[in-house]
Design a protein around this motif. Structure first.
Motif, PDB file in Angstrom:
ATOM      1  N   LEU A 103       0.827  -1.203   0.000  1.00 19.43           N
ATOM      2  CA  LEU A 103       0.000   0.000   0.000  1.00 19.43           C
ATOM      3  C   LEU A 103       0.857   1.246   0.000  1.00 19.43           C
ATOM      4  O   LEU A 103       1.952   1.264   0.573  1.00 19.43           O
ATOM      5  N   HIS A 104       0.339   2.291  -0.624  1.00 15.69           N
ATOM      6  CA  HIS A 104       1.068   3.559  -0.679  1.00 15.69           C
ATOM      7  C   HIS A 104       0.383   4.591   0.202  1.00 15.69           C
ATOM      8  O   HIS A 104      -0.779   4.936  -0.020  1.00 15.69           O
ATOM      9  N   VAL A 105       1.096   5.087   1.188  1.00 12.13           N
ATOM     10  CA  VAL A 105       0.595   6.158   2.052  1.00 12.13           C
ATOM     11  C   VAL A 105       1.094   7.485   1.488  1.00 12.13           C
ATOM     12  O   VAL A 105       2.308   7.698   1.400  1.00 12.13           O
ATOM     13  N   PRO A 106       0.187   8.364   1.070  1.00 15.40           N
ATOM     14  CA  PRO A 106       0.632   9.623   0.440  1.00 15.40           C
ATOM     15  C   PRO A 106       1.359  10.529   1.426  1.00 15.40           C
ATOM     16  O   PRO A 106       1.091  10.497   2.632  1.00 15.40           O
ATOM     17  N   ALA A 107       2.257  11.327   0.913  1.00 16.56           N
ATOM     18  CA  ALA A 107       3.007  12.275   1.751  1.00 16.56           C
ATOM     19  C   ALA A 107       2.045  13.215   2.458  1.00 16.56           C
ATOM     20  O   ALA A 107       0.950  13.486   1.974  1.00 16.56           O
ATOM     21  N   GLY A 108       2.435  13.659   3.645  1.00 15.34           N
ATOM     22  CA  GLY A 108       1.613  14.612   4.384  1.00 15.34           C
ATOM     23  C   GLY A 108       0.475  13.970   5.141  1.00 15.34           C
ATOM     24  O   GLY A 108      -0.426  14.659   5.634  1.00 15.34           O
ATOM     25  N   HIS A 109       0.496  12.650   5.247  1.00 11.35           N
ATOM     26  CA  HIS A 109      -0.577  11.935   5.934  1.00 11.35           C
ATOM     27  C   HIS A 109      -0.024  10.988   6.985  1.00 11.35           C
ATOM     28  O   HIS A 109       1.064  10.448   6.831  1.00 11.35           O
ATOM     29  N   GLU A 110      -0.827  10.778   8.023  1.00 11.16           N
ATOM     30  CA  GLU A 110      -0.537   9.729   8.993  1.00 11.16           C
ATOM     31  C   GLU A 110      -1.459   8.548   8.728  1.00 11.16           C
ATOM     32  O   GLU A 110      -2.564   8.712   8.210  1.00 11.16           O
ATOM     33  N   LEU A 111      -0.955   7.376   9.106  1.00 11.96           N
ATOM     34  CA  LEU A 111      -1.749   6.154   8.971  1.00 11.96           C
ATOM     35  C   LEU A 111      -2.539   5.949  10.261  1.00 11.96           C
ATOM     36  O   LEU A 111      -1.982   6.028  11.359  1.00 11.96           O
ATOM     37  N   VAL A 112      -3.827   5.694  10.135  1.00 15.65           N
ATOM     38  CA  VAL A 112      -4.714   5.493  11.279  1.00 15.65           C
ATOM     39  C   VAL A 112      -5.191   4.035  11.248  1.00 15.65           C
ATOM     40  O   VAL A 112      -5.718   3.590  10.231  1.00 15.65           O
ATOM     41  N   VAL A 113      -4.962   3.298  12.338  1.00 18.90           N
ATOM     42  CA  VAL A 113      -5.236   1.857  12.327  1.00 18.90           C
ATOM     43  C   VAL A 113      -6.092   1.464  13.518  1.00 18.90           C
ATOM     44  O   VAL A 113      -5.786   1.835  14.662  1.00 18.90           O
ATOM     45  N   THR A 114      -7.145   0.706  13.260  1.00 15.83           N
ATOM     46  CA  THR A 114      -8.004   0.212  14.329  1.00 15.83           C
ATOM     47  C   THR A 114      -8.412  -1.225  14.040  1.00 15.83           C
ATOM     48  O   THR A 114      -8.439  -1.644  12.882  1.00 15.83           O
ATOM     49  N   MET A 140     -11.459   9.535  14.691  1.00 15.23           N
ATOM     50  CA  MET A 140     -10.131  10.149  14.583  1.00 15.23           C
ATOM     51  C   MET A 140     -10.098  11.220  13.479  1.00 15.23           C
ATOM     52  O   MET A 140      -9.068  11.853  13.262  1.00 15.23           O
ATOM     53  N   GLY A 141     -11.191  11.346  12.740  1.00 16.54           N
ATOM     54  CA  GLY A 141     -11.222  12.271  11.614  1.00 16.54           C
ATOM     55  C   GLY A 141     -10.522  11.741  10.376  1.00 16.54           C
ATOM     56  O   GLY A 141     -10.141  12.508   9.492  1.00 16.54           O
ATOM     57  N   ALA A 142     -10.380  10.425  10.304  1.00 16.14           N
ATOM     58  CA  ALA A 142      -9.627   9.829   9.196  1.00 16.14           C
ATOM     59  C   ALA A 142     -10.522   9.487   8.007  1.00 16.14           C
ATOM     60  O   ALA A 142     -11.707   9.206   8.166  1.00 16.14           O
ATOM     61  N   ALA A 185     -13.001 -10.614  12.441  1.00 16.31           N
ATOM     62  CA  ALA A 185     -12.007  -9.659  12.932  1.00 16.31           C
ATOM     63  C   ALA A 185     -11.579  -8.775  11.762  1.00 16.31           C
ATOM     64  O   ALA A 185     -11.055  -9.268  10.776  1.00 16.31           O
ATOM     65  N   VAL A 186     -11.831  -7.491  11.900  1.00 22.34           N
ATOM     66  CA  VAL A 186     -11.485  -6.541  10.845  1.00 22.34           C
ATOM     67  C   VAL A 186     -10.423  -5.583  11.380  1.00 22.34           C
ATOM     68  O   VAL A 186     -10.502  -5.157  12.538  1.00 22.34           O
ATOM     69  N   THR A 187      -9.413  -5.306  10.568  1.00 20.11           N
ATOM     70  CA  THR A 187      -8.506  -4.203  10.859  1.00 20.11           C
ATOM     71  C   THR A 187      -8.683  -3.176   9.751  1.00 20.11           C
ATOM     72  O   THR A 187      -8.594  -3.522   8.575  1.00 20.11           O
ATOM     73  N   ALA A 188      -8.997  -1.948  10.148  1.00 19.15           N
ATOM     74  CA  ALA A 188      -9.227  -0.892   9.158  1.00 19.15           C
ATOM     75  C   ALA A 188      -8.118   0.139   9.231  1.00 19.15           C
ATOM     76  O   ALA A 188      -7.644   0.474  10.316  1.00 19.15           O
ATOM     77  N   MET A 189      -7.706   0.599   8.065  1.00 17.32           N
ATOM     78  CA  MET A 189      -6.669   1.618   7.972  1.00 17.32           C
ATOM     79  C   MET A 189      -7.233   2.848   7.277  1.00 17.32           C
ATOM     80  O   MET A 189      -7.957   2.722   6.285  1.00 17.32           O
ATOM     81  N   GLY A 190      -6.899   4.008   7.804  1.00 16.58           N
ATOM     82  CA  GLY A 190      -7.342   5.250   7.196  1.00 16.58           C
ATOM     83  C   GLY A 190      -6.201   6.233   7.125  1.00 16.58           C
ATOM     84  O   GLY A 190      -5.085   5.952   7.582  1.00 16.58           O
ATOM     85  N   LEU A 191      -6.474   7.374   6.552  1.00 22.92           N
ATOM     86  CA  LEU A 191      -5.456   8.413   6.386  1.00 22.92           C
ATOM     87  C   LEU A 191      -5.977   9.722   6.956  1.00 22.92           C
ATOM     88  O   LEU A 191      -7.150  10.054   6.785  1.00 22.92           O
ATOM     89  N   VAL A 192      -5.099  10.428   7.622  1.00 28.05           N
ATOM     90  CA  VAL A 192      -5.469  11.755   8.121  1.00 28.05           C
ATOM     91  C   VAL A 192      -4.278  12.686   7.912  1.00 28.05           C
ATOM     92  O   VAL A 192      -3.117  12.257   7.970  1.00 28.05           O
ATOM     93  N   ALA A 229      -3.373  16.374  12.339  1.00 27.63           N
ATOM     94  CA  ALA A 229      -4.754  16.866  12.415  1.00 27.63           C
ATOM     95  C   ALA A 229      -5.712  15.917  13.131  1.00 27.63           C
ATOM     96  O   ALA A 229      -6.853  16.286  13.414  1.00 27.63           O
ATOM     97  N   ALA A 230      -5.284  14.704  13.451  1.00 30.90           N
ATOM     98  CA  ALA A 230      -6.220  13.692  13.965  1.00 30.90           C
ATOM     99  C   ALA A 230      -6.931  14.139  15.230  1.00 30.90           C
ATOM    100  O   ALA A 230      -6.353  14.819  16.084  1.00 30.90           O
ATOM    101  N   LEU A 231      -8.197  13.736  15.348  1.00 29.66           N
ATOM    102  CA  LEU A 231      -8.957  13.935  16.577  1.00 29.66           C
ATOM    103  C   LEU A 231      -8.582  12.831  17.544  1.00 29.66           C
ATOM    104  O   LEU A 231      -8.466  11.678  17.161  1.00 29.66           O
ATOM    105  N   ARG A 232      -8.390  13.184  18.823  1.00 28.61           N
ATOM    106  CA  ARG A 232      -7.932  12.221  19.810  1.00 28.61           C
ATOM    107  C   ARG A 232      -8.772  12.316  21.079  1.00 28.61           C
ATOM    108  O   ARG A 232      -9.462  13.297  21.300  1.00 28.61           O
TER     109      ARG A 232
END
Lengths: 327, 327
Positions: B31-42, B76-78, B128-135, B139-142
């Motif tokens: 997978l490619h995570v674009p620049a300027g983003h964090e990976l959000v995993v749950t 998380m706003g992702a 069992a699901v693991t979901a990945m998002g980008l934020v 900027a993420a909400l915590r």
């Protein structure tokens, strides 16, 4: 003991590593993927009674649940980074969880992988792990890159894990083979089943050398078959070249039964990879530096599927299938 | 039907999206995570009989398994990106799997999240699901960002999912409350339980406005309690301000029983967030643009824990706890 207490236990023992901006304790983890890298993601689940005998020690279950996932990262040439753990437990048993974490986190520390999230739920014992790794952009080892003429290699030795299952009565006995009298032999084989070594360093060392790679979790013939299918090629394997451990030879001799364990047995978590003959010496050298034995066991050919050839060149008549979880 | 056939079924129906260099079919996804983003995993797991009644339709199970994870990304706003699915099934049932994928992939398509890996194993029904998002970076909400004086908000309405469990006999009946005579009311409540709406657009809209955010999966008081603990603050909630759907009012009236469902019931998958009063109008506006209702329900105060206040200002004597899976 409530679910939140279990999570607190896990959180207290989870260690951090670079790139974790936010770990266990929020709705999701926040992770930083460094520039110039791709994210590598795999998910593997172990269920009690299916993937491990019910009487397996909690620490061994923890080790193996992570090892199976690290092995998938290894086969892509990725460096382990982060993982999530979804744990279903029949009851909230703090002692069991401590043991489980002993094994899981011992292996995690060896490979610098951080546990960053997950959940604990009530249910039959099941461990679902998703592991994330990093690999340099464009460099990942894949199943679909084998080329005609490539050598086929395997790391370490094959068949020990299946042999341990046979000795424990979880797989059918082999005709004419008596259990070893020396208990240390059975113990050595069982160690390979319960504490497999994911070949992470080997996978990293093979970047730029290997064409295709897969980990041997379902059995050599089955897993190499996936490489053939995805690459549009065939494979010739010399059964006599399959590497066997001393313990396996001592327990099962040199007959067809032992070779069937090596060709068809799963759970070894070795890497099977292809590489052009021109890098033969380089492969041997980098794997020696990584401290991993390797063996050339065959060749990529035109056609499809895997042909397993006996020492006299005749084709193996009944190639044993891989592990099949359903059916 | 073997495990490989199930995986082939899943692979044939999984759709791709940007950033997927290699999807289902290798040892891991690339997978490619674009620049300027964090990976959000749950990671969130649903087990039969624990997280959903045994007679739930496969498509509803599929929807809800993904919805629970998307809700965590939303909090998380992702922006949802990729997910893995580890599916344990008692037997390889193609019809069940088709139904499950109908629900899972319908919701996945709505949010542009790609299924990129996982496994299928034999075992008691568990998803069992693991979901990945980008934020966007930073900027993420915590949970740990609530500040004294913040308003406390909640999206949508609360209590419908718990009400459906009461009506179906899966949670204790409420004294003095008779089941609604109109079957459409029960159906509306059940829809909220089985097809929850993850508030992804709302989470995105709240970036830069909200201070802290959590999704209401274990119950408002329990989940807001996590925000208080992580932020080192207290919260005052006005019970009379908790938003109720028309169906919930029709079924349960305006008494303490209904309010208990709203304050303590889980599975609503709304967002509870805090924001400074100065952005009050902005919050209302961006959520209206996102098509999501919102209500101000309280205030962040000094101290710790959540105080639930009745209309006359007296403190709720027996605040119902959240869902607890163990204990």
């Amino acid at each position: 003991m409530a679910e939140f207490d279990l999570i607190a236990m896990i959180r207290a023992r989870a260690t951090m590593r670079g790139g974790v901006l936010l770990g266990i304790g929020d709705d999701a983890a926040l992770l930083h993927v460094p520039a110039g890298h791709e994210l590598v993601v795999t998910a593997d689940t172990l269920n009690a009674g299916v993937h491990f005998p019910e009487d397996t020690a909690p620490a061994d279950i923890g080790w193996k649940a992570l090892a199976a996932n690290l092995s998938d990262l290894a086969s892509m040439g990725a460096r382990p980074a982060w993982c999530t753990l979804s744990l279903s437990l029949p009851q909230a048993d703090a002692g069991w969880l401590e043991g489980f974490l002993d094994g899981f986190l011992e292996l995690a520390a060896m490979h610098g992988i951080a546990l960053v999230g997950g959940d604990t739920t009530r249910g039959p014992l099941s461990i679902a792990v998703t592991a994330m790794g990093l690999v340099e952009t464009g460099a990942a080892l894949r199943r679909d890159r084998a080329r005609i003429g490539d050598d086929i290699w395997v790391t370490g030795t094959l068949g020990d894990a299946a042999a341990a299952l046979v000795l424990a009565g979880h797989m059918p006995a082999i005709e004419g083979v008596a259990p070893p009298e020396d208990a240390r032999i059975a113990a050595a084989l069982r160690m390979r089943l319960e504490r497999p070594t994911p070949r992470v360093e080997a996978g990293r060392a093979l970047l730029g050398l290997a064409h295709a790679c897969v980990d041997v979790s379902d059995g050599l013939l089955a897993d190499l078959g996936h490489v053939c299918e995805r690459s549009g090629v065939g494979a010739d394997i010399e059964l006599a070249a399959l590497p066997a451990s001393t313990a396996l030879r001592q327990a099962f001799g040199d007959g067809a039964g032992r070779i069937a364990l090596q060709a068809g047995g799963g759970d070894d978590y070795e890497l099977c990879f292809t590489a052009p003959p021109v890098v033969r010496e380089a492969v041997a050298m980098v794997l020696e530096q990584a401290g991993v034995e390797c063996s050339r066991i065959g060749r990529v050919v035109t056609g499809d599927g895997v042909r397993a050839l006996a020492a006299d060149g005749s084709r193996w008549q009944t190639p044993p299938g891989g592990y099949v979880h359903f059916g």
